[in-house]
Enzyme design. Structure first.
Site, PDB file in Angstrom:
ATOM      1  N   HIS A 117      -2.451  -2.780  -5.970  1.00 13.33           N
ATOM      2  CA  HIS A 117      -2.864  -2.409  -4.616  1.00 13.33           C
ATOM      3  C   HIS A 117      -4.373  -2.533  -4.483  1.00 13.33           C
ATOM      4  O   HIS A 117      -5.125  -1.697  -4.980  1.00 13.33           O
ATOM      5  CB  HIS A 117      -2.405  -0.985  -4.294  1.00 13.33           C
ATOM      6  N   ASN A 147      -3.406   6.438  -0.818  1.00 14.71           N
ATOM      7  CA  ASN A 147      -2.703   6.641   0.452  1.00 14.71           C
ATOM      8  C   ASN A 147      -1.869   7.909   0.463  1.00 14.71           C
ATOM      9  O   ASN A 147      -1.625   8.474   1.522  1.00 14.71           O
ATOM     10  CB  ASN A 147      -1.865   5.423   0.813  1.00 14.71           C
ATOM     11  N   SER A 193       0.815  -1.214   0.000  1.00 10.98           N
ATOM     12  CA  SER A 193       0.000   0.000   0.000  1.00 10.98           C
ATOM     13  C   SER A 193       0.847   1.262   0.000  1.00 10.98           C
ATOM     14  O   SER A 193       0.301   2.359  -0.162  1.00 10.98           O
ATOM     15  CB  SER A 193      -0.917   0.010   1.223  1.00 10.98           C
ATOM     16  N   GLU A 203      -5.412   0.024  -7.455  1.00 12.65           N
ATOM     17  CA  GLU A 203      -4.393   0.882  -8.056  1.00 12.65           C
ATOM     18  C   GLU A 203      -3.384  -0.051  -8.741  1.00 12.65           C
ATOM     19  O   GLU A 203      -2.864  -0.963  -8.109  1.00 12.65           O
ATOM     20  CB  GLU A 203      -3.686   1.713  -6.997  1.00 12.65           C
TER      21      GLU A 203
END
Length: 184
Positions: free
Chosen positions: A70, A120, A49, A82
């Site tokens: 991800h 993130n 992540s 992602e």
């Protein structure tokens, strides 16, 4: 789709998606070994992540056949993936990874190998700011969470989300970014 804890059982796989704890000290040796075992035309993907995909790709010995995939927790409910490419990723491999992710019913977005990717990179700093608001005594946990739910339309507050993600994971991501990118 199958899983294994025996690396040798992965020798004939077309795609290997790794989901090891967020620790390059564990992931790098894993990929160094995996690159020697799995057939040369296989694609490797990390579900990290926040860690640099490039470092794992280079360690694998096949950086051109390496991507990030991800997925978000809980995977069975969250629709986004992602798909991360590095400067080394073969464009055809990247396109295959995008198509494969989409074939699972996910909405896939493309991203370069930047800290935290898209979600993130935006989310974790806001979680940290929410924690600081409470730590300074500027607001309560409840008030922070309800403010972001009602004021920003978020499905849950940032502190509830940080707890769900794991405070240890959030801290690890932040510490990693500070170590790797002290000027950002």
């Amino acid at each position: 789709i199958s899983y294994s804890i025996d690396q040798k059982s992965l020798a004939d796989c077309d795609l290997v998606v790794e989901a090891i704890i967020e620790d390059l000290g564990i992931k790098i040796p894993f990929y160094e070994n995996l690159g020697k075992i799995v057939k040369p035309d296989a694609i490797f993907a990390s579900n990290t992540s926040s860690l640099a995909i490039t470092k794992m790709a280079v360690a694998s010995g096949r950086a051109d056949r390496f991507v990030g995939l991800h997925y978000f927790n809980p995977v069975q409910l969250m629709r986004l993936t992602e798909v991360i490419k590095t400067d080394h990723t073969n464009p055809a491999v990247f396109d295959l990874a995008l198509k494969w992710s989409n074939s699972l019913g996910k909405t896939s977005v493309a991203c370069g190998d930047t800290p935290g990717f898209i979600v993130n990179r935006l989310l974790v700093p806001s979680l940290a700011q929410a924690i600081l608001l409470v730590e300074r005594g500027d607001a309560t946990v409840g008030d922070v969470d309800i403010s972001m739910k009602l004021g920003a339309g978020h499905p849950m507050g940032p502190l509830a989300l940080a707890d769900y993600v794991g405070l240890d994971t959030t801290l690890s991501i932040l510490e990693g970014w500070v170590d790797e990118f002290p000027n950002e």
